[in-house]
Design an enzyme around this catalytic site. Sequence first.
Site, PDB file in Angstrom:
ATOM      1  N   GLU A  90       0.843  -1.190   0.000  1.00 35.64           N
ATOM      2  CA  GLU A  90       0.000   0.000   0.000  1.00 35.64           C
ATOM      3  C   GLU A  90       0.881   1.245   0.000  1.00 35.64           C
ATOM      4  O   GLU A  90       1.099   1.841  -1.033  1.00 35.64           O
ATOM      5  CB  GLU A  90      -0.949  -0.021   1.198  1.00 35.64           C
ATOM      6  CG  GLU A  90      -1.946   1.122   1.170  1.00 35.64           C
ATOM      7  CD  GLU A  90      -3.199   0.835   1.972  1.00 35.64           C
ATOM      8  OE1 GLU A  90      -3.298  -0.228   2.584  1.00 35.64           O
ATOM      9  OE2 GLU A  90      -4.094   1.708   1.976  1.00 35.64           O
TER      10      GLU A  90
ATOM     11  N   GLU B  77      -2.166   0.439  13.192  1.00 36.02           N
ATOM     12  CA  GLU B  77      -3.289   0.893  12.374  1.00 36.02           C
ATOM     13  C   GLU B  77      -4.621   0.682  13.094  1.00 36.02           C
ATOM     14  O   GLU B  77      -5.573   1.423  12.890  1.00 36.02           O
ATOM     15  CB  GLU B  77      -3.293   0.095  11.059  1.00 36.02           C
ATOM     16  CG  GLU B  77      -4.441   0.416  10.122  1.00 36.02           C
ATOM     17  CD  GLU B  77      -4.306  -0.314   8.787  1.00 36.02           C
ATOM     18  OE1 GLU B  77      -3.630  -1.361   8.743  1.00 36.02           O
ATOM     19  OE2 GLU B  77      -4.860   0.179   7.796  1.00 36.02           O
TER      20      GLU B  77
HETATM   21  C1  RAM Z   1      -6.474   2.085   4.666  1.00 40.24           C
HETATM   22  C2  RAM Z   1      -5.246   2.769   5.132  1.00 40.24           C
HETATM   23  C3  RAM Z   1      -5.297   4.269   5.280  1.00 40.24           C
HETATM   24  C4  RAM Z   1      -6.672   4.794   5.492  1.00 40.24           C
HETATM   25  C5  RAM Z   1      -7.623   4.189   4.510  1.00 40.24           C
HETATM   26  C6  RAM Z   1      -9.025   4.703   4.586  1.00 40.24           C
HETATM   27  O1  RAM Z   1      -6.269   1.467   3.449  1.00 40.24           O
HETATM   28  O2  RAM Z   1      -4.975   2.189   6.338  1.00 40.24           O
HETATM   29  O3  RAM Z   1      -4.460   4.656   6.310  1.00 40.24           O
HETATM   30  O4  RAM Z   1      -6.671   6.188   5.343  1.00 40.24           O
HETATM   31  O5  RAM Z   1      -7.646   2.813   4.683  1.00 40.24           O
END
Ligand code: RAM
Length: 887
Positions: free
Chosen positions: A500, A774
Site C-alpha cells: 500500500e 493501524e
Molecule cells: C487504509 C489505510 C489508510 C486509510 C484508509 C481509509 O487502506 O490504512 O491509512 O486512510 O484505509
Amino acid sequence: MKFTNIIMALAFMPPCAASASGVSLSRLTVEGRVAPVGIDVAVPRFGWQIVSSGRNVRQESYRIIVSSSEDNARSMVGDVWDSRTVASDSSQWVAYKAAPLQPNRKYYWRVLVKTNVGDAVWSEPSSWSTGLMSPENWRGQWIGLDSLLPGDVAERHSRMAVRCFRKEFRAGKGAVSRATIHISGLGNYAIYINGRRVGTDVLTPVPTDYTKTVAYDTYDVTSLIAGRNAVGVALAPGHYFAQTQNYQTNVRTTYGYPKLRANLIVEYASGQADTIVTDSTWRFFAGGPIRYANEYDGELFDARRCVAGWAEASFDDSSWARARVVAAPGGVLRGNVTPAMSVYSSERPVAVRSYGRRHIVDFGTNGAGRLRLTLRAAAGDTVRIRHAELLAPGDSALYVANLRSAEATAWYVGDGRSRRWAPEFTYYGFRYAEITGVDDIGECDVVRELIADRMDDEGTGFAAYEAGGESMLNAIVANARRGVRSNYKGMPVDCPQRDERMPWLGDRTTGCLGESYLMDNHSLYAKWIADIRDGQRADGRISDVTPAYWRLYNTNITWPAALPFACDMLYRQYGDLRPMRESYMSIKRFLDMIRRDNYDGGLVPYDRYGDWCVPPESPKLVHSKDPARKTDGRLISSAYYYYLCRLMQRYAGLFGLDADAETYSRDAETTLKAVNDTFLCRGRYSNGTVTANLLPLAMGMVPEGYARGVADSLVNTIVAKNGKHVSAGVIGIQWLMRQLSAMGRGDLAYDLATTDTYPGWGYMVSRGATTIWELWNGDTANPSMNSGNHVMLLGDLLPWCYEHLAGISPDPACPGFKRVVLKPDFSIRRLTRVAASHRSPYGTIRSEWWREGSAVRWAVSVPANTTAEVHLPDGTVRQIGSGDYVF
Ligand code: RAM
C-alpha cells in the site's frame, strides 16, 4: 530525548556572530530552509533567528542584502538587492523585492538587525542557489526507452531492470569555477560523475503526479569535474512505472517507462560555460546488476552483472545502445520542492538467532529503510533477505501475513567477490529480517539504514513524569516519532511495509499538526499541499490518495479536508500564509463541489469512511459491525463541512474576500441548524458515541445551554461505558484529547492516554509496540488490514502533549509562535513533571514544570523577537517578553 539533554544540546549551538549587547543572528533561511540549493521560487522569502540571553529583546528594524558573490556579501555590498533599513519586527517570511532572480545562480545574503538592546548586528553571510527557474531554461530532451525489455514484466507484480545511461564530455575551457547539475529521472534515479555517486540523497526525486509536476534536484558537482568526464545515471521504475501493472486499472495509476532529463552546467573562470544535456547522443544499457526494483516486492541484485567503471570516462560503451528521445512526462519541472530523503540512522541488530544458514536479526524497533550488508557469496549463490514487523509464534520465523501481497524481499546473487551492498531503489518497513544463504551472520556485518525526508528535529523533546518515574507518555511519544519518520517518504504515506504505502489524506488531517512538534515538517507539507492541488479534478473532487497513485475521487469530505487543515497548520505553526493563499481557490472549488453533489438542506449526507477503525466488539475484527460503536456518517461529514466553512470564512476575511466570508458564514449557519435539528436530542448527539458528542463540542456547534449536558454525556460514556478507554476511530481521536482538556478533564484524557489495558496507545506499548498500530486491536485483528506502523490513530495526542501538558501553543492572532501562549494543564494530579521544547521559527521555546510539595515551579524560555502570554497555576495571566523565567 531527556530534557536535560535538550538543554545541553542547545547550550552548545554556536550563534553566528555576537555583538557587545549579546545579540547574535542564527539559522538564516530561504523558504524556511538553511542554504537550500536549486530553489525555483520567483519570490523567495528570508528568515532569521535572533539569539540573546537577555529579556524582552525585540527587533526594531532589519536590512537584507543579497550579493552576487561571497566577497560582496562580506563587504556588505548588496549588488543584487539592498532592502535598506526597514522598520519592522518581521524576521520570518520576508519576501525578496528586487529584479527577477537569474537561473542557475548562487546568491549570498546577510541581514543587519537592530534590536531594542544595543547596536545593530550583522549576520554571517548565508547563501542559496536557484534552479533553472522556468521550463524554457531547460535544454536537451527527455531520454529513455518507451517499451519493455526482455525480462521486464507488466503484471500485478511488476518487474523492470534498472536502466543505465551514460555520456562523456570534456571540460576544456580552462579552470572550472562552478559545475551544477539539474536532474530528474523517473521514477527514481541515482547519478554518478566520474564513478563517484553525487550526493547522499536516496529515492530521488520526490514522488509527484508526474503529469502535473516533475520534481528535479540540483547538485553542486564542481569538485567532481575533471578534464575528461563521464556522467552515469541509473533509472529505476519507482512510482512512474508503478509497482503494479495491468491490475485494478480502474483505480491504480501508472505513468509510463523510466525517463531522464538533465542539464549539467559547467562554468569556467573565464566566464564561458558548457551545458551537457540529455539527448540521443547518450548511451543506454539495461543489463546491469539490478534486475528489478519494486517498492512492494523489493530488489534483485545480481553481482555477476556488475559493469566495472560504467560511469567513468575510460569505459568502452561501444556495445551500449543509443538512448532514445522520448515523450515528456507532461508535468512542469519544479526545483527542489522539499529536501530529498536520506539515511538518518544506521543501526546494528540487537539480537541475532541462527538456524543453520538462516538467521533472524532483530533491530529492537520498527522502522523503514533497508539493510546494508557486507557479503561474499560464491558466483551464482543466492542470499535472500525478507523483512517483517513481527515474528510468527515460536519466534523462529517471520510473520508476513500483514504484508498482504508485498514480497518485501531483497535478493543478492554472488560473484565470488566481497561487497558492501544495500538495495538502492526500494525500502522496507520492518523490525526483523531473515537472512538466508550465509553461514555466519557475524561475517556479513549487518546494518539497518533508516530512510526518511531530511528534517530538522534538533532541540525538540517531550518528557513527562509521575511520582513513580517516567510516564507511559514518553514511550508513546517515542513510538509516535518512529512512526512519523517511517511514513515520511517524499509525501506522508500511511504505512511503509505492505502493498500500500499510499499518501492517504485522512491520516494527516490533524496528524500534520502533531508532527510539526516532532520535527520541522514545513517543506514536506508545503510540497504535499501542491500535490493535492495538482490532483484536484476539474469538477472539484480530490482523491482520498494524492498523488493519486490510487484514484479515489468521490464526494467524501473528511479525507480531502487534509488540504485546508494542512494549509491552516502551516500558517498556525510556521506563520506561512502562502500555502493557504495558493490553495484558497482549490478549497473553494472543493466545497462548491460538496455543496453541489453532496448536500441536502444543510446536511452533507455522504461519508465514505465513517469514524474509521473504532475498537471493534470482537478482537479479530478490523471494522466494527455494531451500530452502537459507530457514528452516523452524516453527522461526521456535516460537522466537517461546518468546520471548513468557518475556517474559510476566517481566511476569506484575512484575504479581504468579504463576499466569500459572508457566504461561508451563511453556509455554516445553515449546517449548524441542520445538524442540531437532526442530531441533538435529549442532551446528546445522535446515538451518543464519544465521536458524536465530541465533534459538535470541539467544533463549537453546541447551542447555548446544552454544552454542559453534552459534555457530561461525553464524559459518562468514556468513564461509565468504556472504563476510561478510547472508543473513537480515526475521526474522533483527532479531537478527543484537546477537547477533554478544554473541558477541564485533562485528568481523564491523561488516564485514557496512559492506560496499558485495551484499547489505547499505552496498551500498544504494553504489547511490545515500538510504533503506532493501524488498529486499536492490532495485536489480534485479521492481518488483511493490520499494519504495525500507521500514524492515523495518533489523533490529537501530540498537540495535546505539547499544547496542554507542556502548555506551548501559538497565539492564533500572531501565528508561527510570534506570540506564544504558555498554558499547561497543571490540574492533572498524576503528573509531577512535564518538560518540552519546541523548535519554532523564532527559536526554541521551552516549558518545564514540576511539583514541589503543593506548589508548582515552572521554567520557561521564550525566543527573542517573540512575546508570550503566561497562564500561571493560580489563574493569573502575565505578559512577558523573550528570555528565561522561573515562576
Ligand atoms: C487504509 C489505510 C489508510 C486509510 C484508509 C481509509 O487502506 O490504512 O491509512 O486512510 O484505509
